[in-house]
Design an enzyme around this catalytic site. Structure first.
Site, PDB file in Angstrom:
ATOM      1  N   GLU B 150       0.832  -1.211   0.000  1.00 18.62           N
ATOM      2  CA  GLU B 150       0.000   0.000   0.000  1.00 18.62           C
ATOM      3  C   GLU B 150       0.866   1.260   0.000  1.00 18.62           C
ATOM      4  O   GLU B 150       0.519   2.262  -0.650  1.00 18.62           O
ATOM      5  CB  GLU B 150      -0.941  -0.023   1.209  1.00 18.62           C
ATOM      6  CG  GLU B 150      -2.052  -1.064   1.071  1.00 18.62           C
ATOM      7  CD  GLU B 150      -2.653  -1.532   2.395  1.00 18.62           C
ATOM      8  OE1 GLU B 150      -3.657  -2.268   2.350  1.00 18.62           O
ATOM      9  OE2 GLU B 150      -2.100  -1.203   3.468  1.00 18.62           O
ATOM     10  N   ASP B 248      -5.858  -5.136  10.769  1.00 21.31           N
ATOM     11  CA  ASP B 248      -6.926  -4.359  11.413  1.00 21.31           C
ATOM     12  C   ASP B 248      -6.699  -4.285  12.921  1.00 21.31           C
ATOM     13  O   ASP B 248      -6.877  -3.238  13.543  1.00 21.31           O
ATOM     14  CB  ASP B 248      -8.292  -4.993  11.125  1.00 21.31           C
ATOM     15  CG  ASP B 248      -8.528  -5.191   9.627  1.00 21.31           C
ATOM     16  OD1 ASP B 248      -8.032  -4.356   8.841  1.00 21.31           O
ATOM     17  OD2 ASP B 248      -9.183  -6.174   9.242  1.00 21.31           O
TER      18      ASP B 248
END
Lengths: 372, 372
Positions: B150, B248
């Site tokens: 990312e 997460d």
């Protein structure tokens, strides 16, 4: 570390982003007790409807069906317990009822707590067409936790005296085959006061300011003589004002603390439900007191009393009131885990409930007020 | 009882009924740390998409908008921190971006952690039209936690050596004004190994089997000379196989443990982000080990290794694998609360990162393997 699995609870109820009602009031407490929780959201709202304004959507019957189907296909429908609370509308409730029924057929060992959320204090806040669906679900439930009004609504019996209360319990235990009935937060009417609490009056409950919680455990099937159930009650002081999510928290804790009875239970000791309800009652009341204490310390404009008339005139007032009374589950997590719940409020047996010479029970533990 | 409020985190990410990814991986850990969590669900699914089959719906842009509007009108938009993770599709992400921007304008004290969830290991699993939206959000973030891929995607720089890594950090800190960058789980390539870990080799990490976590804190604005940032790294042994929700959980813990820097920070001590990342890394790795240990004790058919080819041929095999590797957040809650997280994996300063004579740092704490 407590690494063992104590179970998996499927909680099927509403979700709100802000605050603690429905699944938000149930999930964290159950996780703290050590349960994996499968969180099925029947609605997905910004906040509870007591604020009047809310955004979001409810899950359609098709959406719920698709969720259950995918879980089924993925082998993810494997709860050891099921908790159902508020479901929006008859169509979605039908899907939930069908899915729960199927789960219980596949695994009859599943403990199912049904909280037939329909209304409170004489007011139905769901569409009446959900009532027959709840009735059809009753025989599947291990435990039900209606409030006073919901027990009346389901049985179509107005509870005005001990005889009508007996009738309600008979209908629930016999017509609907519910083994464990918990009627939460019963306002202490004069007849109930007279019938039950002769020796508690001098302690700390008074009639106007208390609520009774009643637990009725059906006699073992095959028992020919003897009363239809054993009845236990507990009394808590009424915490004034309206708090949301209290019933949802209570039901979750009842299920979380419940242990299925052993195959050959001792007849002397209280049924397992009684301890579960005592713990749930103790923790729920402690959480209410904890939340109220916080609300009390807020600036005056944030801690308005419950007054629907003033709220009608000023919706901002209602919003502030709701916000100040959101349960403080996170800050009070040691109440939920039991580390700081205070003294256990043990339920007491209502000895003569089913006999004609109703005998009020003996108080051992005086009921405690909030230590505000 | 710890009754004080430490803050309110608005978590905007996906919801799954079964298992622990997105909001389900973030909410419980943050509640355990003492935060109220406003749980905004961007999707409402049965399970994570790694199972391949899933049911449920994603929230439309209109639904999200209605939720934020209602919360705004009810005075319920009052987070002290915001966490955004996976959002399904550019349209919904735009609503989230608009809402977050508005919140930050209204209260610039809000700490915002942006996890730009887009893909992993060279594969984008979102539509490319979300990339510019994430770029527009970067300047609003207090902390970002991209993974390696990312970070490359957002900056359009392939990271192949120290110079390109410097470029990525420069773009993030300077072009996008991000004060705190955490690049999680970087596979330990040869050049990275050579550049960093000269004295750790003899301890417990080896090149093929470890991941690096890198933290870069921008130099205080106005600093004219000196390096653009201070860089700290930590190394963890790679836990083989694919686990969902790990990123997460990590991001949630980074935000939960982060303390904003004091107005006059000591120049000697590590920036506050470093301790937060050390704690998040320690707990996340301990949770992975805890989960793996459990998976290892399952019956052989339940603990298949990651093998996409075999999974293609037998979807049931994939399902069992996914199920066995759901994070055991509830059973391992003492890891999350810190009561049983093991020894802290302190990040170490990469002294010469920005200079031409890159100097590998000195190991004090050998990296620990899972105590399986």
């Amino acid at each position: 570390m407590a690494s063992e699995d104590i179970g998996r609870i499927m909680s099927i109820q509403s979700h709100v982003a802000y605050g603690y009602v429905g699944g938000k009031a149930a999930t964290f407490p159950l996780q703290l007790l050590g349960y994996d929780v499968d969180v099925v959201n029947t609605v997905n709202f910004s906040n509870h409807s007591g604020y009047r304004r809310f955004g979001g959507t409810k899950a359609s019957a098709e959406e719920l069906d698709a969720m259950f189907s995918a879980m089924k296909q993925n082998g993810l429908l494997r709860p050891t317990r099921i908790l159902t609370g508020f479901v929006f509308g008859a169509e979605a409730l039908s899907v939930v009822a069908r899915s729960v029924t199927k789960l219980l057929q596949d695994d009859p060992q599943i403990v199912y707590l049904l909280d037939p959320v329909m209304g409170d204090a004489g007011r139905l806040y769901v569409s009446p067409d959900v009532i027959p669906i709840y009735r059809s679900l009753l025989p599947k439930a291990t435990i039900i936790t209606p409030n006073w009004f919901e027990a009346e609504t389901i049985t179509e019996i107005k509870i005005v005296d001990r005889a009508s209360l007996q009738k309600v319990l008979t209908v629930l235990h016999e017509t609907y085959s519910v083994p464990n009935v918990v009627i939460s937060s019963i306002p202490m009417a004069k007849w109930l006061w007279d019938a039950t609490l002769t020796d508690v009056r001098s302690a700390s409950c008074d009639q106007e300011q208390s609520l009774l919680c009643l637990t009725s455990v059906r006699a073992a099937p095959g028992t020919v003589s003897g009363p239809p159930s054993v009845v236990y009650t507990g009394c808590v002081p009424l915490v004034p004002g309206y708090f949301s999510g209290v019933g949802d928290l209570f039901s979750a804790l009842v299920l979380g603390h419940y242990s299925p009875p052993s195959p050959s239970p001792s007849t002397d000791s209280p049924p397992p439900l009684v301890r579960a309800v005592s713990l749930a009652l103790t923790k729920t009341h402690a959480m209410l007191c904890f939340t109220e204490k916080h609300a009390f310390m807020l600036p005056p404009e944030e801690r308005t009393v419950t007054d629907d008339e003033l709220d009608e005139a000023n919706p901002e007032r209602r919003i502030r009131r709701m916000r100040a009374r959101e349960l403080r589950l996170v800050q009070g997590r040691k109440i939920l885990s039991g580390e700081a719940m205070g003294e256990l409020r043990e339920m007491r047996k209502w000895e003569g409930f089913w006999t004609s010479d109703n005998k009020a029970y003996t108080s051992i533990h005086p009921t405690l007020y909030c230590s505000a």
